[in-house]
Design a protein around this motif. Sequence first.
Motif, PDB file in Angstrom:
ATOM      1  N   SER A 227       5.484  13.134   3.160  1.00  0.00           N
ATOM      2  CA  SER A 227       5.729  13.480   4.561  1.00  0.00           C
ATOM      3  C   SER A 227       4.543  13.141   5.458  1.00  0.00           C
ATOM      4  O   SER A 227       3.467  12.762   4.976  1.00  0.00           O
ATOM      5  CB  SER A 227       6.052  14.971   4.666  1.00  0.00           C
ATOM      6  N   GLU A 228       4.777  13.285   6.741  1.00  0.00           N
ATOM      7  CA  GLU A 228       3.747  13.065   7.764  1.00  0.00           C
ATOM      8  C   GLU A 228       3.126  11.663   7.653  1.00  0.00           C
ATOM      9  O   GLU A 228       1.917  11.493   7.766  1.00  0.00           O
ATOM     10  CB  GLU A 228       2.661  14.128   7.676  1.00  0.00           C
ATOM     11  N   GLY A 229       3.962  10.681   7.417  1.00  0.00           N
ATOM     12  CA  GLY A 229       3.456   9.305   7.319  1.00  0.00           C
ATOM     13  C   GLY A 229       2.580   9.066   6.112  1.00  0.00           C
ATOM     14  O   GLY A 229       1.752   8.154   6.109  1.00  0.00           O
ATOM     15  N   GLY A 230       2.753   9.883   5.082  1.00  0.00           N
ATOM     16  CA  GLY A 230       1.958   9.740   3.865  1.00  0.00           C
ATOM     17  C   GLY A 230       0.778  10.703   3.801  1.00  0.00           C
ATOM     18  O   GLY A 230       0.035  10.710   2.830  1.00  0.00           O
ATOM     19  N   ARG A 231       0.600  11.521   4.827  1.00  0.00           N
ATOM     20  CA  ARG A 231      -0.491  12.499   4.836  1.00  0.00           C
ATOM     21  C   ARG A 231      -0.137  13.749   4.035  1.00  0.00           C
ATOM     22  O   ARG A 231      -1.011  14.416   3.493  1.00  0.00           O
ATOM     23  CB  ARG A 231      -0.858  12.909   6.261  1.00  0.00           C
ATOM     24  N   GLY A 232       1.150  14.082   3.995  1.00  0.00           N
ATOM     25  CA  GLY A 232       1.587  15.264   3.262  1.00  0.00           C
ATOM     26  C   GLY A 232       1.375  15.068   1.772  1.00  0.00           C
ATOM     27  O   GLY A 232       1.532  13.972   1.243  1.00  0.00           O
ATOM     28  N   GLN A 233       0.989  16.134   1.105  1.00  0.00           N
ATOM     29  CA  GLN A 233       0.758  16.055  -0.332  1.00  0.00           C
ATOM     30  C   GLN A 233       0.961  17.417  -0.965  1.00  0.00           C
ATOM     31  O   GLN A 233       0.913  18.445  -0.311  1.00  0.00           O
ATOM     32  CB  GLN A 233      -0.652  15.543  -0.623  1.00  0.00           C
ATOM     33  N   ASP A 234       1.211  17.378  -2.258  1.00  0.00           N
ATOM     34  CA  ASP A 234       1.326  18.597  -3.048  1.00  0.00           C
ATOM     35  C   ASP A 234       1.028  18.228  -4.498  1.00  0.00           C
ATOM     36  O   ASP A 234       0.568  17.122  -4.775  1.00  0.00           O
ATOM     37  CB  ASP A 234       2.707  19.243  -2.886  1.00  0.00           C
ATOM     38  N   ALA A 235       1.310  19.133  -5.402  1.00  0.00           N
ATOM     39  CA  ALA A 235       0.981  18.909  -6.813  1.00  0.00           C
ATOM     40  C   ALA A 235       1.759  17.757  -7.433  1.00  0.00           C
ATOM     41  O   ALA A 235       1.369  17.240  -8.480  1.00  0.00           O
ATOM     42  CB  ALA A 235       1.201  20.191  -7.613  1.00  0.00           C
ATOM     43  N   ARG A 236       2.839  17.306  -6.812  1.00  0.00           N
ATOM     44  CA  ARG A 236       3.639  16.203  -7.357  1.00  0.00           C
ATOM     45  C   ARG A 236       3.490  14.901  -6.589  1.00  0.00           C
ATOM     46  O   ARG A 236       3.825  13.843  -7.100  1.00  0.00           O
ATOM     47  CB  ARG A 236       5.123  16.605  -7.370  1.00  0.00           C
ATOM     48  N   SER A 237       3.027  14.975  -5.354  1.00  0.00           N
ATOM     49  CA  SER A 237       2.957  13.788  -4.496  1.00  0.00           C
ATOM     50  C   SER A 237       1.571  13.649  -3.884  1.00  0.00           C
ATOM     51  O   SER A 237       1.125  14.544  -3.169  1.00  0.00           O
ATOM     52  CB  SER A 237       3.971  13.889  -3.355  1.00  0.00           C
TER      53      SER A 237
END
Length: 186
Positions: free
Chosen positions: A123-133
Amino acid sequence: MLLAGCALSPVSAQAEGVRSAAMLSHTCAGCHGTLGASAGEVMPTIAGMDKGYLVEVLEDYKDDVRPSTIMGRIMRGYSDQEIAAIASFFAAQPWVSTERPIDGELADQGELIHQQRCETCHSEGGRGQDARSPRLAGQWGPYIEYALETCRARGASCKKRQGAERVEALDDAEIKALAHYYESQK
């Protein structure tokens, strides 16, 4: 009393083999930069990445789930607690985006591909992240190309990774466009 104070000093803890997260991270500096901001276009920046994601990746290298030339051998030298400490250290560092000229037309094409196929996880143009992404925005384009090409070539062995089916469907031009798009995002 003086002896008891010395036994608890940081110097004696180092002598007993207790290593700090910063000390453990020094092994990574040669490729990923001192604080995880890579200066080389085929080495990913790891500073500011999600801790859970970093732990999973490092454990995958340790367990030979992810192919590597050197990372697996390095990670096998660390305990699970040390891997978590390394991940915490790099997760706490500030993200540093690349500073390279980008082909704007390719980046525009990549943005469309991102919106159609990648936005739900990145998400957010590739700025979003979490434990899987992982974060992709501001990452080195050549590294992103390499990672996507490697996943696509591995096919079924890449299935553990979220979005593997989407990556397998990308052609070379789409991978190049996505890499330009993500590298252009800060």
